[in-house]
Design a protein around this motif. Structure first.
Motif, PDB file in Angstrom:
ATOM      1  N   TYR A  66       0.828  -1.194   0.000  1.00 55.38           N
ATOM      2  CA  TYR A  66       0.000   0.000   0.000  1.00 55.38           C
ATOM      3  C   TYR A  66       0.872   1.256   0.000  1.00 55.38           C
ATOM      4  CZ  TYR A  66      -3.772  -3.119   1.498  1.00 55.38           C
ATOM      5  OH  TYR A  66      -4.694  -4.122   1.580  1.00 55.38           O
ATOM      6  N   CYS A  67       0.455   2.207  -0.776  1.00 47.08           N
ATOM      7  CA  CYS A  67       1.078   3.522  -0.779  1.00 47.08           C
ATOM      8  C   CYS A  67       0.284   4.413   0.176  1.00 47.08           C
ATOM      9  CB  CYS A  67       1.030   4.078  -2.199  1.00 47.08           C
ATOM     10  SG  CYS A  67       1.687   5.737  -2.378  1.00 47.08           S
ATOM     11  N   ALA A  68       0.974   5.296   0.883  1.00 46.59           N
ATOM     12  CA  ALA A  68       0.298   6.180   1.821  1.00 46.59           C
ATOM     13  C   ALA A  68       0.921   7.563   1.770  1.00 46.59           C
ATOM     14  CB  ALA A  68       0.393   5.609   3.237  1.00 46.59           C
ATOM     15  N   ALA A  69       0.119   8.557   2.147  1.00 48.09           N
ATOM     16  CA  ALA A  69       0.597   9.938   2.110  1.00 48.09           C
ATOM     17  C   ALA A  69       0.220  10.667   3.385  1.00 48.09           C
ATOM     18  CB  ALA A  69       0.007  10.662   0.899  1.00 48.09           C
ATOM     19  N   ARG A  70       1.152  11.488   3.836  1.00 46.10           N
ATOM     20  CA  ARG A  70       0.897  12.304   5.019  1.00 46.10           C
ATOM     21  C   ARG A  70       0.889  13.763   4.582  1.00 46.10           C
ATOM     22  NH1 ARG A  70       5.003  12.262  10.025  1.00 46.10           N
ATOM     23  NH2 ARG A  70       5.827  14.149   9.048  1.00 46.10           N
ATOM     24  N   PRO A  71      -0.245  14.440   4.726  1.00 46.58           N
ATOM     25  CA  PRO A  71      -0.308  15.841   4.315  1.00 46.58           C
ATOM     26  C   PRO A  71       0.506  16.741   5.236  1.00 46.58           C
ATOM     27  CG  PRO A  71      -2.503  14.882   4.536  1.00 46.58           C
ATOM     28  CD  PRO A  71      -1.544  13.936   5.178  1.00 46.58           C
ATOM     29  N   ALA A  72       0.839  17.916   4.749  1.00 48.60           N
ATOM     30  CA  ALA A  72       1.549  18.890   5.565  1.00 48.60           C
ATOM     31  C   ALA A  72       0.699  19.245   6.778  1.00 48.60           C
ATOM     32  CB  ALA A  72       1.845  20.134   4.740  1.00 48.60           C
ATOM     33  N   GLY A  73       1.335  19.338   7.939  1.00 45.11           N
ATOM     34  CA  GLY A  73       0.632  19.700   9.158  1.00 45.11           C
ATOM     35  C   GLY A  73      -0.052  18.544   9.874  1.00 45.11           C
ATOM     36  N   ARG A  74       0.046  17.356   9.282  1.00 44.05           N
ATOM     37  CA  ARG A  74      -0.565  16.180   9.899  1.00 44.05           C
ATOM     38  C   ARG A  74       0.514  15.247  10.444  1.00 44.05           C
ATOM     39  NH1 ARG A  74      -5.816  17.654  10.551  1.00 44.05           N
ATOM     40  NH2 ARG A  74      -6.755  18.276   8.557  1.00 44.05           N
ATOM     41  N   ALA A  75       0.156  14.494  11.473  1.00 39.55           N
ATOM     42  CA  ALA A  75       1.137  13.621  12.121  1.00 39.55           C
ATOM     43  C   ALA A  75       1.034  12.178  11.655  1.00 39.55           C
ATOM     44  CB  ALA A  75       0.975  13.685  13.635  1.00 39.55           C
ATOM     45  N   VAL A  76      -0.005  11.855  10.901  1.00 42.94           N
ATOM     46  CA  VAL A  76      -0.187  10.466  10.483  1.00 42.94           C
ATOM     47  C   VAL A  76      -0.423  10.411   8.981  1.00 42.94           C
ATOM     48  CG1 VAL A  76      -1.094   9.746  12.714  1.00 42.94           C
ATOM     49  CG2 VAL A  76      -2.663  10.535  10.930  1.00 42.94           C
ATOM     50  N   PHE A  77      -0.288   9.211   8.430  1.00 44.71           N
ATOM     51  CA  PHE A  77      -0.616   8.975   7.029  1.00 44.71           C
ATOM     52  C   PHE A  77      -2.139   8.960   6.907  1.00 44.71           C
ATOM     53  CE2 PHE A  77       3.407   8.221   5.058  1.00 44.71           C
ATOM     54  CZ  PHE A  77       4.238   7.782   6.078  1.00 44.71           C
ATOM     55  N   GLU A  78      -2.677   9.881   6.115  1.00 43.44           N
ATOM     56  CA  GLU A  78      -4.123  10.002   6.028  1.00 43.44           C
ATOM     57  C   GLU A  78      -4.699   9.439   4.732  1.00 43.44           C
ATOM     58  OE1 GLU A  78      -5.028  13.858   8.902  1.00 43.44           O
ATOM     59  OE2 GLU A  78      -5.523  13.933   6.766  1.00 43.44           O
ATOM     60  N   TYR A  79      -3.903   9.405   3.701  1.00 42.77           N
ATOM     61  CA  TYR A  79      -4.382   8.928   2.408  1.00 42.77           C
ATOM     62  C   TYR A  79      -3.729   7.597   2.078  1.00 42.77           C
ATOM     63  CZ  TYR A  79      -5.640  13.851   2.078  1.00 42.77           C
ATOM     64  OH  TYR A  79      -6.149  15.088   2.324  1.00 42.77           O
ATOM     65  N   TRP A  80      -4.557   6.672   1.564  1.00 43.55           N
ATOM     66  CA  TRP A  80      -4.074   5.334   1.257  1.00 43.55           C
ATOM     67  C   TRP A  80      -4.558   4.893  -0.114  1.00 43.55           C
ATOM     68  CZ3 TRP A  80      -0.981   2.517   4.649  1.00 43.55           C
ATOM     69  CH2 TRP A  80      -0.828   3.077   5.921  1.00 43.55           C
ATOM     70  N   GLY A  81      -3.715   4.114  -0.784  1.00 39.98           N
ATOM     71  CA  GLY A  81      -4.130   3.519  -2.045  1.00 39.98           C
ATOM     72  C   GLY A  81      -4.864   2.212  -1.789  1.00 39.98           C
ATOM     73  N   GLN A  82      -5.273   1.582  -2.870  1.00 37.11           N
ATOM     74  CA  GLN A  82      -6.054   0.346  -2.751  1.00 37.11           C
ATOM     75  C   GLN A  82      -5.169  -0.882  -2.611  1.00 37.11           C
ATOM     76  OE1 GLN A  82      -5.262   1.731  -5.579  1.00 37.11           O
ATOM     77  NE2 GLN A  82      -4.510   0.011  -6.804  1.00 37.11           N
ATOM     78  N   GLY A  83      -3.877  -0.721  -2.873  1.00 37.53           N
ATOM     79  CA  GLY A  83      -2.940  -1.824  -2.702  1.00 37.53           C
ATOM     80  C   GLY A  83      -2.661  -2.577  -3.988  1.00 37.53           C
ATOM     81  N   THR A  84      -1.479  -3.150  -4.070  1.00 36.94           N
ATOM     82  CA  THR A  84      -1.111  -3.988  -5.205  1.00 36.94           C
ATOM     83  C   THR A  84      -0.425  -5.243  -4.669  1.00 36.94           C
ATOM     84  OG1 THR A  84       0.044  -4.037  -7.343  1.00 36.94           O
ATOM     85  CG2 THR A  84       1.127  -2.821  -5.565  1.00 36.94           C
ATOM     86  N   GLN A  85      -0.800  -6.388  -5.230  1.00 40.46           N
ATOM     87  CA  GLN A  85      -0.295  -7.665  -4.731  1.00 40.46           C
ATOM     88  C   GLN A  85       1.098  -7.943  -5.269  1.00 40.46           C
ATOM     89  OE1 GLN A  85      -1.792 -10.076  -2.601  1.00 40.46           O
ATOM     90  NE2 GLN A  85       0.253 -11.016  -2.700  1.00 40.46           N
ATOM     91  N   VAL A  86       1.980  -8.316  -4.362  1.00 42.26           N
ATOM     92  CA  VAL A  86       3.337  -8.744  -4.714  1.00 42.26           C
ATOM     93  C   VAL A  86       3.530 -10.150  -4.153  1.00 42.26           C
ATOM     94  CG1 VAL A  86       5.798  -8.351  -4.322  1.00 42.26           C
ATOM     95  CG2 VAL A  86       4.276  -6.408  -4.762  1.00 42.26           C
ATOM     96  N   THR A  87       3.914 -11.060  -5.017  1.00 42.87           N
ATOM     97  CA  THR A  87       4.120 -12.446  -4.598  1.00 42.87           C
ATOM     98  C   THR A  87       5.521 -12.886  -5.008  1.00 42.87           C
ATOM     99  OG1 THR A  87       1.770 -12.935  -4.894  1.00 42.87           O
ATOM    100  CG2 THR A  87       3.277 -14.805  -4.735  1.00 42.87           C
ATOM    101  N   VAL A  88       6.267 -13.383  -4.033  1.00 39.09           N
ATOM    102  CA  VAL A  88       7.623 -13.867  -4.292  1.00 39.09           C
ATOM    103  C   VAL A  88       7.626 -15.378  -4.097  1.00 39.09           C
ATOM    104  CG1 VAL A  88      10.063 -13.650  -3.725  1.00 39.09           C
ATOM    105  CG2 VAL A  88       8.531 -11.696  -3.414  1.00 39.09           C
ATOM    106  N   SER A  89       7.938 -16.091  -5.151  1.00 39.21           N
ATOM    107  CA  SER A  89       7.952 -17.553  -5.082  1.00 39.21           C
ATOM    108  C   SER A  89       9.342 -18.051  -4.721  1.00 39.21           C
ATOM    109  CB  SER A  89       7.511 -18.146  -6.417  1.00 39.21           C
ATOM    110  OG  SER A  89       8.425 -17.787  -7.424  1.00 39.21           O
ATOM    111  N   SER A  90       9.370 -19.147  -3.989  1.00 40.25           N
ATOM    112  CA  SER A  90      10.662 -19.703  -3.559  1.00 40.25           C
ATOM    113  C   SER A  90      11.212 -20.681  -4.583  1.00 40.25           C
ATOM    114  CB  SER A  90      10.494 -20.396  -2.208  1.00 40.25           C
ATOM    115  OG  SER A  90       9.508 -21.386  -2.302  1.00 40.25           O
TER     116      SER A  90
END
Length: 119
Positions: A95-119
């Motif tokens: 997931y990607c996230a963004a913290r706006p100026a003046g804020r202490a936490v990540f407020e905006y989030w993306g929907q996510g992208t699946q990453v799979t690593v096979s052994s």
């Protein structure tokens, strides 16, 4: 209100590389900090990497230091996560996230992208 859209996830073999991208709908220079998080089933979302607006301050989780690189392009309003020497334990939804100026936490989030690593 910022919208974040991740892309670039997929399947890769252990030891391989993958780059995920996060397109942001607002000027990324207005966002104090951008970050990447990941989550696997049954586990809480965990921090992976973060970068401040200038790109000077960068932070990584210990588990990815030396293997992952976060970067941002404030002209393209995009944040990247280059993942090298990947391991099966890197598998998850990123997931990607963004913290706006003046804020202490990540407020905006993306929907996510699946990453799979096979052994």
């Amino acid at each position: 209100q910022a919208q974040l859209v991740e892309s670039g996830g997929g399947l890769v073999q252990a030891g391989g590389s993958l780059r995920v991208s996060c397109a942001v709908s607002v000027r990324t220079s207005s966002l104090t900090r951008m970050g990447w998080f990941r989550q696997t089933p049954g586990k809480e979302r965990e921090f992976v990497a973060a970068i401040n607006w200038s790109g000077v301050n960068i932070y990584y989780a210990d588990s990815v230091k030396g293997r992952f690189t976060i970067s941002r392009d404030n002209v393209k309003n995009t944040v990247y996560l280059q993942m090298n020497s990947m391991k099966p334990e890197d598998t998850g939804v990123y997931y990607c996230a963004a913290r706006p100026a003046g804020r202490a936490v990540f407020e905006y989030w993306g929907q996510g992208t699946q990453v799979t690593v096979s052994s």
